[in-house]
Design an enzyme around this catalytic site. Structure first.
Site, short mmCIF file in Angstrom:
data_model
loop_
_atom_site.label_atom_id
_atom_site.label_comp_id
_atom_site.label_asym_id
_atom_site.label_seq_id
_atom_site.Cartn_x
_atom_site.Cartn_y
_atom_site.Cartn_z
N SER A 9 0.84 -1.20 0.00
CA SER A 9 0.00 0.00 0.00
C SER A 9 0.87 1.25 0.00
O SER A 9 1.64 1.48 0.93
CB SER A 9 -0.92 0.02 1.21
OG SER A 9 -1.53 1.29 1.30
N HIS A 34 -1.23 -1.20 -4.17
CA HIS A 34 -2.53 -0.85 -3.59
C HIS A 34 -2.56 0.66 -3.34
O HIS A 34 -1.65 1.21 -2.72
CB HIS A 34 -2.72 -1.63 -2.29
CG HIS A 34 -4.05 -1.47 -1.65
ND1 HIS A 34 -5.16 -2.18 -2.06
CD2 HIS A 34 -4.47 -0.70 -0.63
CE1 HIS A 34 -6.20 -1.85 -1.31
NE2 HIS A 34 -5.80 -0.95 -0.43
N ASP A 36 -4.83 3.78 -1.79
CA ASP A 36 -5.92 4.08 -0.86
C ASP A 36 -6.42 5.50 -1.05
O ASP A 36 -5.70 6.46 -0.78
CB ASP A 36 -5.41 3.91 0.58
CG ASP A 36 -5.24 2.46 0.95
OD1 ASP A 36 -6.20 1.70 0.80
OD2 ASP A 36 -4.12 2.08 1.38
N MET A 38 -9.09 8.36 0.02
CA MET A 38 -9.97 8.74 1.14
C MET A 38 -10.49 10.15 0.92
O MET A 38 -9.77 11.01 0.40
CB MET A 38 -9.17 8.69 2.45
CG MET A 38 -8.52 7.33 2.72
SD MET A 38 -7.76 7.28 4.35
CE MET A 38 -6.87 5.72 4.25
N HIS A 68 -8.40 1.33 -4.16
CA HIS A 68 -9.38 1.12 -3.08
C HIS A 68 -10.04 2.46 -2.77
O HIS A 68 -9.43 3.32 -2.14
CB HIS A 68 -8.62 0.54 -1.87
CG HIS A 68 -9.44 0.36 -0.65
ND1 HIS A 68 -8.89 0.14 0.60
CD2 HIS A 68 -10.79 0.37 -0.45
CE1 HIS A 68 -9.85 0.02 1.49
NE2 HIS A 68 -11.01 0.17 0.89
N MET A 70 -12.22 4.63 -0.75
CA MET A 70 -12.92 4.83 0.53
C MET A 70 -13.63 6.18 0.43
O MET A 70 -13.21 7.18 1.04
CB MET A 70 -11.91 4.80 1.69
CG MET A 70 -11.45 3.39 2.01
SD MET A 70 -9.94 3.37 2.99
CE MET A 70 -8.72 3.43 1.68
N MET A 139 -11.96 -5.85 4.89
CA MET A 139 -11.13 -4.97 5.72
C MET A 139 -10.84 -5.66 7.05
O MET A 139 -11.77 -6.10 7.74
CB MET A 139 -11.83 -3.64 5.98
CG MET A 139 -11.98 -2.73 4.76
SD MET A 139 -10.45 -2.38 3.86
CE MET A 139 -9.43 -1.63 5.14
N GLY A 144 -9.20 3.99 7.22
CA GLY A 144 -8.93 5.40 7.49
C GLY A 144 -7.47 5.68 7.75
O GLY A 144 -6.97 6.74 7.39
N PHE A 145 -6.80 4.72 8.38
CA PHE A 145 -5.41 4.95 8.76
C PHE A 145 -4.59 3.67 8.63
O PHE A 145 -5.10 2.58 8.91
CB PHE A 145 -5.33 5.46 10.21
CG PHE A 145 -6.09 6.73 10.41
CD1 PHE A 145 -5.48 7.96 10.18
CD2 PHE A 145 -7.43 6.71 10.79
CE1 PHE A 145 -6.20 9.15 10.33
CE2 PHE A 145 -8.15 7.89 10.94
CZ PHE A 145 -7.53 9.11 10.71
N GLY A 147 -1.27 1.30 9.83
CA GLY A 147 -0.61 1.02 11.10
C GLY A 147 -1.49 0.55 12.24
O GLY A 147 -1.08 0.57 13.39
N ASP A 177 -6.90 -6.37 4.02
CA ASP A 177 -6.27 -5.05 4.06
C ASP A 177 -6.36 -4.51 5.49
O ASP A 177 -7.45 -4.29 6.01
CB ASP A 177 -7.02 -4.15 3.07
CG ASP A 177 -6.45 -2.75 2.99
OD1 ASP A 177 -5.40 -2.47 3.60
OD2 ASP A 177 -7.08 -1.92 2.29
N GLY A 179 -3.29 -4.15 8.92
CA GLY A 179 -2.56 -4.91 9.93
C GLY A 179 -1.97 -6.22 9.41
O GLY A 179 -1.75 -7.16 10.18
N GLY A 199 0.92 -2.29 4.08
CA GLY A 199 1.46 -0.94 4.06
C GLY A 199 2.68 -0.84 4.95
O GLY A 199 3.82 -0.96 4.52
C1 DX5 Z 1 -6.58 1.41 5.70
C2 DX5 Z 1 -6.12 1.25 4.26
C3 DX5 Z 1 -5.01 0.30 4.13
C4 DX5 Z 1 -3.73 0.71 4.81
C5 DX5 Z 1 -3.16 -0.53 5.42
O1 DX5 Z 1 -7.50 2.42 5.77
O2 DX5 Z 1 -7.20 0.80 3.47
O3 DX5 Z 1 -4.76 -0.07 2.79
O4 DX5 Z 1 -2.80 1.27 3.94
O5 DX5 Z 1 -2.08 -0.16 6.18
P1 DX5 Z 1 -1.30 -1.16 7.15
O6 DX5 Z 1 -0.80 -2.27 6.29
O7 DX5 Z 1 -0.25 -0.29 7.71
O8 DX5 Z 1 -2.31 -1.64 8.14
ZN ZN Z 2 -6.74 -0.16 1.32
#
Ligand code: DX5
Ligand code: ZN
Length: 218
Positions: A9, A34, A36, A38, A68, A70, A139, A144-145, A147, A177, A179, A199
Site C-alpha cells: 500500500s 494498492h 488508498d 480517502m 481502493h 474509501m 477490511m 482510514g489509517f 498502522g 487489508d 494490519g 502498508g
Molecule cells: C486502511 C487502508 C489500508 C492501509 C493498510 O484504511 O485501506 O490499505 O494502507 O495499512 P497497514 O498495512 O499499515 O495496516
Molecule cells: Zn486499502
C-alpha cells in the site's frame, strides 16, 4: 486456488516521492500496488486523488493499480480513476448508491472491479454481488489509517466468503487489508485469502526482497 499475491500500500510510502516508493515495489518483481483513496467523509482522513495515479503512470509505472476507493460517493469517481490508470477499482458496500450498476460500469471502463466490506459489515451484505466481481476485499481494520492492529475476528468472514466461492465455483480474488504482516497473512491464507495488502509491514521491512519472497510462498 489463486497464488498468493502481495499488494504493497502506497499509503505507507514516501508521500514526497511516491514514484520512488512505487519503484521500490516494482524493482522487487512485485506486480500489484494498492492505492488508498480517502475523502474525509466515508473515512476521517484524506490521501491523494486520480491525478496522483496519472502522475505515477507518466513517471513510467507499469504496476497493476489496485485502487481502493474509501469514498462516500464512489460511483461519481470511477471514470476518473479508470482514466487515470487504475487496473482494478474496488468500492465499499456501506454507502447508499447502485452497487451493481457501479461494478458493471467499472468493467465497462476496462478495469477489474472489487467490492469491499468494513469490519462491522457481515458477509451476507455482499453475497448477491459475488457472481459479478473480480475481487472481494475484507477490511481487517476499520479503514482510514495505516498502522492499526489486525482484527482476528475477521477470519470467520473470510472463511464464509471462501466457502461460498468454492461451493459456487466462482473465481474472484479474496483480499485482506489492514494490519497484515507475515504472521497475520498466514492466518488469512488459511482462512481463504489470496491477496494481501501490506502498508506499514512492507515499507518498514528491513529486508524487502526476503519479505516479498515470504509472501509469494504463502
Ligand atoms: C486502511 C487502508 C489500508 C492501509 C493498510 O484504511 O485501506 O490499505 O494502507 O495499512 P497497514 O498495512 O499499515 O495496516
Ligand atoms: Zn486499502
Amino acid at each position: 486456488m489463486h497464488a498468493a499475491l502481495l499488494a504493497p500500500s502506497l499509503l505507507a510510502g514516501d508521500h514526497a516521492n511516491l514514484a520512488a516508493s512505487a519503484h521500490a515495489v516494482s524493482s522487487l518483481g512485485i506486480s500489484w500496488l494498492h492505492l488508498d483513496l480517502m475523502d474525509a467523509r466515508f473515512v476521517p482522513n484524506l490521501t491523494f486523488g486520480p491525478e496522483t495515479l496519472a502522475a505515477l503512470r507518466r513517471a513510467g509505472s507499469t504496476l497493476f493499480f489496485d485502487t481502493h476507493l474509501m469514498l462516500a460517493e464512489p460511483h461519481r469517481y470511477v471514470e476518473a480513476f479508470a482514466k487515470a490508470g487504475s487496473n482494478l477499482i474496488s468500492v465499499h458496500i456501506e454507502p447508499d448508491y447502485d452497487h451493481a450498476a457501479t461494478l458493471a460500469r467499472i468493467r465497462a471502463l476496462g478495469c477489474q472491479n472489487g467490492i469491499v466490506l468494513n469490519p462491522g459489515t457481515p458477509a451476507a451484505a455482499i453475497e448477491h454481488l459475488l457472481p459479478q466481481v473480480d475481487l472481494v476485499l475484507v477490511m481487517t481494520v476499520q479503514p482510514g489509517f495505516g498502522g492499526q492492529p489486525f482484527r482476528r475476528d475477521m477470519l470467520e468472514k473470510l472463511r464464509i466468503i471462501d466457502t461460498w466461492r468454492r461451493e459456487r465455483s466462482l473465481n474472484f480474488r479474496l483480499e485482506v487489508d489492514g494490519g497484515i504482516d507475515l504472521v497475520t497473512a498466514r492466518e488469512c491464507r488459511t482462512a481463504g485469502a489470496d491477496t494481501f495488502v501490506a502498508g506499514t509491514s512492507f515499507f518498514r521491512a528491513p529486508d524487502k526482497p526476503a519479505f516479498a519472497a515470504a509472501f509469494a510462498a504463502l
